[in-house]
Design an enzyme around this catalytic site. Structure first.
Site, PDB file in Angstrom:
ATOM      1  N   CYS A 143     -20.761   3.891 -10.942  1.00 39.17           N
ATOM      2  CA  CYS A 143     -21.279   3.702 -12.312  1.00 39.17           C
ATOM      3  C   CYS A 143     -20.846   4.830 -13.256  1.00 39.17           C
ATOM      4  CB  CYS A 143     -22.800   3.592 -12.250  1.00 39.17           C
ATOM      5  SG  CYS A 143     -23.589   3.605 -13.854  1.00 39.17           S
ATOM      6  N   CYS A 168     -27.069  -1.472 -20.592  1.00 39.84           N
ATOM      7  CA  CYS A 168     -25.899  -0.587 -20.667  1.00 39.84           C
ATOM      8  C   CYS A 168     -24.952  -1.062 -21.780  1.00 39.84           C
ATOM      9  CB  CYS A 168     -25.172  -0.609 -19.321  1.00 39.84           C
ATOM     10  SG  CYS A 168     -23.601   0.264 -19.357  1.00 39.84           S
ATOM     11  N   CYS A 194     -18.202  -4.212 -17.592  1.00 39.53           N
ATOM     12  CA  CYS A 194     -18.450  -3.836 -16.200  1.00 39.53           C
ATOM     13  C   CYS A 194     -19.217  -4.888 -15.415  1.00 39.53           C
ATOM     14  CB  CYS A 194     -19.230  -2.519 -16.207  1.00 39.53           C
ATOM     15  SG  CYS A 194     -19.655  -1.903 -14.602  1.00 39.53           S
ATOM     16  N   SER A 213       0.840  -1.203   0.000  1.00 35.54           N
ATOM     17  CA  SER A 213       0.000   0.000   0.000  1.00 35.54           C
ATOM     18  C   SER A 213       0.869   1.245   0.000  1.00 35.54           C
ATOM     19  CB  SER A 213      -0.904   0.017   1.236  1.00 35.54           C
ATOM     20  OG  SER A 213      -1.834  -1.022   1.141  1.00 35.54           O
ATOM     21  N   CYS A 237     -15.288 -13.067   0.495  1.00 34.47           N
ATOM     22  CA  CYS A 237     -14.772 -11.792  -0.024  1.00 34.47           C
ATOM     23  C   CYS A 237     -14.368 -10.951   1.178  1.00 34.47           C
ATOM     24  CB  CYS A 237     -15.883 -11.097  -0.816  1.00 34.47           C
ATOM     25  SG  CYS A 237     -15.607  -9.340  -1.125  1.00 34.47           S
ATOM     26  N   ASP A 238     -13.331 -10.132   1.025  1.00 38.49           N
ATOM     27  CA  ASP A 238     -12.888  -9.348   2.193  1.00 38.49           C
ATOM     28  C   ASP A 238     -13.809  -8.159   2.483  1.00 38.49           C
ATOM     29  OD1 ASP A 238     -12.013  -7.955   0.027  1.00 38.49           O
ATOM     30  OD2 ASP A 238      -9.906  -7.865   0.626  1.00 38.49           O
ATOM     31  N   CYS A 244     -12.365  -9.175  -9.974  1.00 41.63           N
ATOM     32  CA  CYS A 244     -13.741  -9.576  -9.652  1.00 41.63           C
ATOM     33  C   CYS A 244     -14.779  -8.566 -10.120  1.00 41.63           C
ATOM     34  CB  CYS A 244     -13.869  -9.859  -8.158  1.00 41.63           C
ATOM     35  SG  CYS A 244     -13.356  -8.499  -7.095  1.00 41.63           S
ATOM     36  N   CYS A 278     -18.921 -13.069  -8.982  1.00 39.34           N
ATOM     37  CA  CYS A 278     -17.810 -12.951  -8.037  1.00 39.34           C
ATOM     38  C   CYS A 278     -17.060 -14.273  -8.072  1.00 39.34           C
ATOM     39  CB  CYS A 278     -18.327 -12.710  -6.616  1.00 39.34           C
ATOM     40  SG  CYS A 278     -19.185 -11.154  -6.422  1.00 39.34           S
ATOM     41  N   ARG A 323      -1.479   8.121   5.937  1.00 38.57           N
ATOM     42  CA  ARG A 323      -0.966   6.845   6.452  1.00 38.57           C
ATOM     43  C   ARG A 323       0.000   7.139   7.599  1.00 38.57           C
ATOM     44  NH1 ARG A 323      -2.783   2.185   3.599  1.00 38.57           N
ATOM     45  NH2 ARG A 323      -3.568   2.804   1.572  1.00 38.57           N
TER      46      ARG A 323
HETATM   47  S1  SF4 Z   1     -18.426  -8.453  -3.742  1.00 37.28           S
HETATM   48 FE1  SF4 Z   1     -16.279  -8.949  -3.363  1.00 37.28          FE
HETATM   49  S2  SF4 Z   1     -15.777 -10.536  -4.879  1.00 37.28           S
HETATM   50 FE2  SF4 Z   1     -17.684  -9.549  -5.546  1.00 37.28          FE
HETATM   51  S3  SF4 Z   1     -17.048  -7.942  -6.954  1.00 37.28           S
HETATM   52 FE3  SF4 Z   1     -17.214  -6.985  -4.936  1.00 37.28          FE
HETATM   53  S4  SF4 Z   1     -15.137  -7.143  -4.063  1.00 37.28           S
HETATM   54 FE4  SF4 Z   1     -15.249  -8.548  -5.790  1.00 37.28          FE
HETATM   55  S1  SF4 Z   2     -22.799  -0.120 -13.280  1.00 36.22           S
HETATM   56 FE1  SF4 Z   2     -23.099   1.495 -14.799  1.00 36.22          FE
HETATM   57  S2  SF4 Z   2     -21.427   1.191 -16.272  1.00 36.22           S
HETATM   58 FE2  SF4 Z   2     -21.616  -0.688 -15.089  1.00 36.22          FE
HETATM   59  S3  SF4 Z   2     -23.005  -2.009 -16.302  1.00 36.22           S
HETATM   60 FE3  SF4 Z   2     -24.244  -0.885 -14.797  1.00 36.22          FE
HETATM   61  S4  SF4 Z   2     -24.961   0.923 -15.913  1.00 36.22           S
HETATM   62 FE4  SF4 Z   2     -23.203   0.101 -17.055  1.00 36.22          FE
END
Ligand code: SF4
Ligand code: SF4
Length: 325
Positions: A266, A240, A246, A43, A196-197, A175, A181, A55
């Protein structure tokens, strides 16, 4: 027995080193990471004046110097590492400064993470965001202009490489960009496992590596339910134009009370996807052409015009890579 002894020796070396030296990664940790083939995430939020603003260590001083010492140990032992930069109010408008700094330091594997204030244990509480989607989108556009490098990127930036994978008809590894996921295990120090964290909560606990078999953990019904979170995207996402890139983003950034609302970033994603489309397509076409020429030069026959294209687009060859020759 010998392996256990070896582990005990490592453990005593690294724990003694931690007690006698404030730097988190010292030469013993670096040797340990090299021995066991770790890829380390470091980091670092940018140059000293930016990093040290947020930090802060227990002694009230910034951690920049300690982080850079740790990086030097990783370099000395040739341990691969990525720089993880959290994007917040103090660096979101400094894309060029960050990139100049990383270039000067010869850091070539970078990841950017928009700053979210939340506790992984409070899965029902909405995060507080430190930057707006517009700010994050502009940051990504500014970084892209530097990364693009006349169509020959020479720095790895995870977000853009994942985008490029989609242009090359591959599945992205990050992810947020995937349809589902991925099946990942996050382990707490007591062995508790979570998918997932962002979801370290009893409701999402899928077992404990000390008491449950890996098979049971991976087949846990909570994990099956968790995997349905991401594909339940709002209607706006389904139409979309950037859906393939995405896939609705990250479920943790969606408003649980308004399931038809798109995820918080988005607008940032739309900005960057729109801004880079032509240039991404150009890089992808160049790579596809190189791969096709390599294939043909290796003595393989040219595909027929109506045959499915080799690049994985699903189109006919004549409507796809043949046009690149
Ligand atoms: S919920 Fe966790 S595994 Fe799923 S997209 Fe978000 S960060 Fe990634
Ligand atoms: S979050 Fe926004 S950019 Fe991503 S698929 Fe949905 S509408 Fe499209």
């Amino acid at each position: 027995m010998e392996l256990q002894k070896k582990h005990e020796t490592w453990f005593s070396r690294v724990s003694n080193a931690v007690q006698t030296n404030g730097t988190l990664i010292n030469k013993y940790w670096a040797q340990f990471f090299r021995e066991y083939d770790f890829l380390v995430g470091v980091s670092l939020d940018g140059p000293k004046e930016i990093h040290d603003k947020r930090r802060i260590r227990n002694n009230g001083r910034g951690s920049y110097d300690a982080v850079m010492r740790g990086i030097q140990h990783l370099k000395n032992e040739e341990v691969p590492f990525n720089i993880l930069t959290v994007i917040h109010e103090d660096n979101v408008h400094n894309a060029k400064e960050l990139m100049d700094f990383y270039r000067k330091q010869e850091f070539t594997y970078l990841q950017f993470i928009p700053c979210m204030d939340f506790r992984s244990q409070e899965v029902n509480k909405a995060p507080q965001y430190h930057i707006t989607p517009e700010e994050y989108g502009q940051f990504l556009c500014d970084v892209f202009d530097i990364w693009y490098n006349d169509g020959n990127p020479n720095i790895s930036i995870r977000f853009f490489e994942n985008m490029l994978a989609v242009y090359l008809h591959q599945t992205p590894e990050l992810c947020q960009h995937r349809e589902y996921c991925p099946t990942t295990l996050v382990l707490e120090q007591n062995g508790d496992a979570f998918p997932c964290d962002f979801y370290i909560h009893e409701d999402y606990k899928i077992g404990n590596v000390g008491t449950d078999s890996l098979e049971d953990i991976l087949n846990h019904p909570i994990l099956q339910n968790f995997s349905k979170l991401k594909p339940s995207i709002p209607e706006k996402c389904q139409t979309c134009p950037f859906l393939k890139l995405c896939n609705g983003g990250c479920p943790r950034n969606r408003d649980r009370k308004n399931p038809q609302e798109t995820e918080y970033f988005c607008e940032a994603y739309k900005m960057i996807y729109q801004y880079v489309d032509k240039r991404m397509q150009m890089i992808a076409n160049r790579i596809k052409k190189e791969q096709l020429l390599h294939y043909l030069n290796s003595g393989y026959p040219k595909p027929e015009r109506n045959q499915r294209c080799l690049c994985g687009s699903g189109k006919k060859f004549k409507k796809c890579c043949q046009q690149l020759l």
